[in-house]
Design an enzyme around this catalytic site. Structure first.
Site, PDB file in Angstrom:
ATOM      1  N   GLY A  14       0.901  -1.029  -0.017  1.00  0.00           N
ATOM      2  CA  GLY A  14       0.146  -0.061  -0.011  1.00  0.00           C
ATOM      3  C   GLY A  14       0.858   1.324   0.065  1.00  0.00           C
ATOM      4  O   GLY A  14       0.318   2.401   0.684  1.00  0.00           O
ATOM      5  N   ASN A  16       1.269   3.045  -2.760  1.00  0.00           N
ATOM      6  CA  ASN A  16       0.556   4.054  -3.612  1.00  0.00           C
ATOM      7  C   ASN A  16      -0.626   4.688  -2.623  1.00  0.00           C
ATOM      8  O   ASN A  16      -0.928   5.807  -2.666  1.00  0.00           O
ATOM      9  CB  ASN A  16      -0.088   3.429  -4.763  1.00  0.00           C
ATOM     10  CG  ASN A  16       1.043   3.504  -5.825  1.00  0.00           C
ATOM     11  OD1 ASN A  16       1.377   4.175  -6.270  1.00  0.00           O
ATOM     12  ND2 ASN A  16       1.653   2.292  -6.027  1.00  0.00           N
ATOM     13  N   ARG A  93      -6.206  -8.830  -8.024  1.00  0.00           N
ATOM     14  CA  ARG A  93      -7.486  -9.688  -8.658  1.00  0.00           C
ATOM     15  C   ARG A  93      -7.739  -9.326  -9.667  1.00  0.00           C
ATOM     16  O   ARG A  93      -8.169  -8.103 -10.126  1.00  0.00           O
ATOM     17  CB  ARG A  93      -8.344  -9.924  -7.367  1.00  0.00           C
ATOM     18  CG  ARG A  93      -8.023 -10.131  -6.133  1.00  0.00           C
ATOM     19  CD  ARG A  93      -7.827 -11.707  -6.156  1.00  0.00           C
ATOM     20  NE  ARG A  93      -8.678 -12.959  -6.515  1.00  0.00           N
ATOM     21  CZ  ARG A  93      -8.267 -14.059  -6.788  1.00  0.00           C
ATOM     22  NH1 ARG A  93      -7.141 -14.293  -6.520  1.00  0.00           N
ATOM     23  NH2 ARG A  93      -9.328 -14.928  -6.951  1.00  0.00           N
ATOM     24  N   ILE A  94      -8.094 -10.159 -10.790  1.00  0.00           N
ATOM     25  CA  ILE A  94      -8.685  -9.795 -12.078  1.00  0.00           C
ATOM     26  C   ILE A  94     -10.432  -9.702 -11.794  1.00  0.00           C
ATOM     27  O   ILE A  94     -10.995 -10.202 -10.895  1.00  0.00           O
ATOM     28  CB  ILE A  94      -8.268 -11.021 -13.074  1.00  0.00           C
ATOM     29  CG1 ILE A  94      -6.741 -10.928 -13.371  1.00  0.00           C
ATOM     30  CG2 ILE A  94      -9.271 -10.916 -14.381  1.00  0.00           C
ATOM     31  CD1 ILE A  94      -6.624 -11.824 -14.576  1.00  0.00           C
ATOM     32  N   HIS A 111      -0.175   0.798 -13.133  1.00  0.00           N
ATOM     33  CA  HIS A 111       0.529  -0.280 -13.539  1.00  0.00           C
ATOM     34  C   HIS A 111       1.965  -0.064 -13.889  1.00  0.00           C
ATOM     35  O   HIS A 111       2.363   0.867 -14.414  1.00  0.00           O
ATOM     36  CB  HIS A 111      -0.204  -0.941 -14.918  1.00  0.00           C
ATOM     37  CG  HIS A 111       0.538  -2.192 -15.225  1.00  0.00           C
ATOM     38  ND1 HIS A 111       0.327  -3.309 -14.763  1.00  0.00           N
ATOM     39  CD2 HIS A 111       1.312  -2.452 -16.639  1.00  0.00           C
ATOM     40  CE1 HIS A 111       1.062  -4.289 -15.301  1.00  0.00           C
ATOM     41  NE2 HIS A 111       1.720  -3.759 -16.332  1.00  0.00           N
ATOM     42  N   GLU A 176       5.439   6.328  -9.370  1.00  0.00           N
ATOM     43  CA  GLU A 176       4.037   6.073  -9.097  1.00  0.00           C
ATOM     44  C   GLU A 176       3.335   7.023  -7.975  1.00  0.00           C
ATOM     45  O   GLU A 176       2.269   7.585  -8.059  1.00  0.00           O
ATOM     46  CB  GLU A 176       3.781   4.602  -8.675  1.00  0.00           C
ATOM     47  CG  GLU A 176       4.038   3.455  -9.784  1.00  0.00           C
ATOM     48  CD  GLU A 176       3.853   2.130  -9.308  1.00  0.00           C
ATOM     49  OE1 GLU A 176       3.036   2.002  -8.468  1.00  0.00           O
ATOM     50  OE2 GLU A 176       4.478   1.173 -10.213  1.00  0.00           O
TER      51      GLU A 176
HETATM   52  C1  GAR Z   1       2.968  -1.057  -7.605  1.00  0.00           C
HETATM   53  O1  GAR Z   1       3.991  -1.195  -8.169  1.00  0.00           O
HETATM   54  C2  GAR Z   1       1.678  -1.255  -8.544  1.00  0.00           C
HETATM   55  O2  GAR Z   1       1.972  -0.558 -10.019  1.00  0.00           O
HETATM   56  C3  GAR Z   1       1.701  -2.564  -8.993  1.00  0.00           C
HETATM   57  O3  GAR Z   1       1.697  -3.199  -7.688  1.00  0.00           O
HETATM   58  C4  GAR Z   1       2.561  -2.322  -7.233  1.00  0.00           C
HETATM   59  C5  GAR Z   1       1.794  -2.268  -5.680  1.00  0.00           C
HETATM   60  O4  GAR Z   1       2.480  -1.338  -4.587  1.00  0.00           O
HETATM   61  N1  GAR Z   1       0.373  -2.947  -9.346  1.00  0.00           N
HETATM   62  C6  GAR Z   1       0.260  -3.978 -10.540  1.00  0.00           C
HETATM   63  O5  GAR Z   1       1.220  -4.830 -10.880  1.00  0.00           O
HETATM   64  C7  GAR Z   1      -1.225  -4.270 -11.108  1.00  0.00           C
HETATM   65  N2  GAR Z   1      -1.094  -4.790 -12.115  1.00  0.00           N
HETATM   66  P1  GAR Z   1       1.924  -1.087  -3.408  1.00  0.00           P
HETATM   67  O6  GAR Z   1       1.118  -1.872  -2.600  1.00  0.00           O
HETATM   68  O7  GAR Z   1       3.246  -0.377  -2.534  1.00  0.00           O
HETATM   69  O8  GAR Z   1       1.096   0.247  -3.729  1.00  0.00           O
END
Ligand code: GAR
Length: 216
Positions: A14, A16, A93-94, A111, A176
């Site tokens: 988490g 982001n 999850r899809i 992504h 991100e």
């Molecule tokens: C991030 O890098 C995000 O872009 C990726 O998972 C990570 C989550 O990090 N998402 C995907 O791969 C979705 N297809 P976080 O839990 O620290 O935010």
């Protein structure tokens, strides 16, 4: 003006989500997080939500008979919180077409690649293996096809000669974390519309900053 009501959906650490929590702490930020939903009871992001005093709900996909009933529970929770924008932030999850279409143009995803390249998992390792010179990250509106949909923002990240999947992941996350709050702000300020499957910024100046590596 009323703030845009967000639901953030997570599966993992988490970071982001944390970037959004930090942005929302500014009284002038035009959005607020109503609820954090995790499909995993052990997601680190749940602690981040509770530390920030934000409601966190676990909807564990393993406790449901099928994907439809899991997604119905997600939908009810989102409606209960009068969600206006769903932010997928490391939600792994899809989602079925029916759920995605219920939230069409009201759900965005982040992504870790320059879409449409490297959809799916292990994006950093695959990009390094292919020897591409640039990677990146993308925020896009969600459509039923995985990692597809109108692109809102992208950052471009050069791949160093000695890059590892871990170093690229770390580098990508810093981009991100700047992009997600900026993208939500663009939407909350009413500066985004979708036309012919593409994102158009109402204000052309924002269009230029949103095009590539915003704020970086
Ligand atoms: C991030 O890098 C995000 O872009 C990726 O998972 C990570 C989550 O990090 N998402 C995907 O791969 C979705 N297809 P976080 O839990 O620290 O935010």
């Amino acid at each position: 003006m009323a703030k845009l009501r967000l639901a953030v959906m997570i599966s993992g650490s988490g970071t982001n989500l944390q970037a959004l929590i930090d942005a929302c702490a500014d009284p002038d930020y035009p959005a607020e997080i109503q609820v954090v939903i995790s499909n995993r009871p052990d997601a680190g992001g749940l602690l981040r939500a509770s530390k920030a005093g934000i409601k966190a709900v676990v909807i564990d996909h393993k406790k449901f008979e099928d994907r439809e009933s899991f997604e119905d529970a997600l939908h009810v929770c989102l409606k209960d919180h009068q969600t206006q924008l769903v932010c997928l932030a490391g939600f792994m999850r899809i989602l079925n077409a029916e759920f995605v279409n219920r939230w069409r143009d009201r759900m965005i995803n982040i992504h870790p690649s320059l879409l449409p390249s490297y959809k799916g998992l292990n994006t950093h390792a695959r990009a390094i293996e292919d020897g591409v010179r640039f990677s990146g990250c993308t925020i896009h509106y969600v459509r039923p096809e995985m990692d597809n949909g109108p692109i809102l923002m992208q950052a471009v990240i050069p791949i160093a000669p000695d890059e590892t999947p871990e170093s690229l992941a770390t580098k990508t996350l810093t981009y991100e974390h700047q992009m997600y709050p900026a993208a939500v702000k663009l939407i909350a300020d009413g500066n985004v519309r979708i036309s012919a499957g593409k994102v158009v910024f109402k204000d052309t100046e924002l269009g230029e900053t949103g095009l590539i590596s915003p704020l970086i």
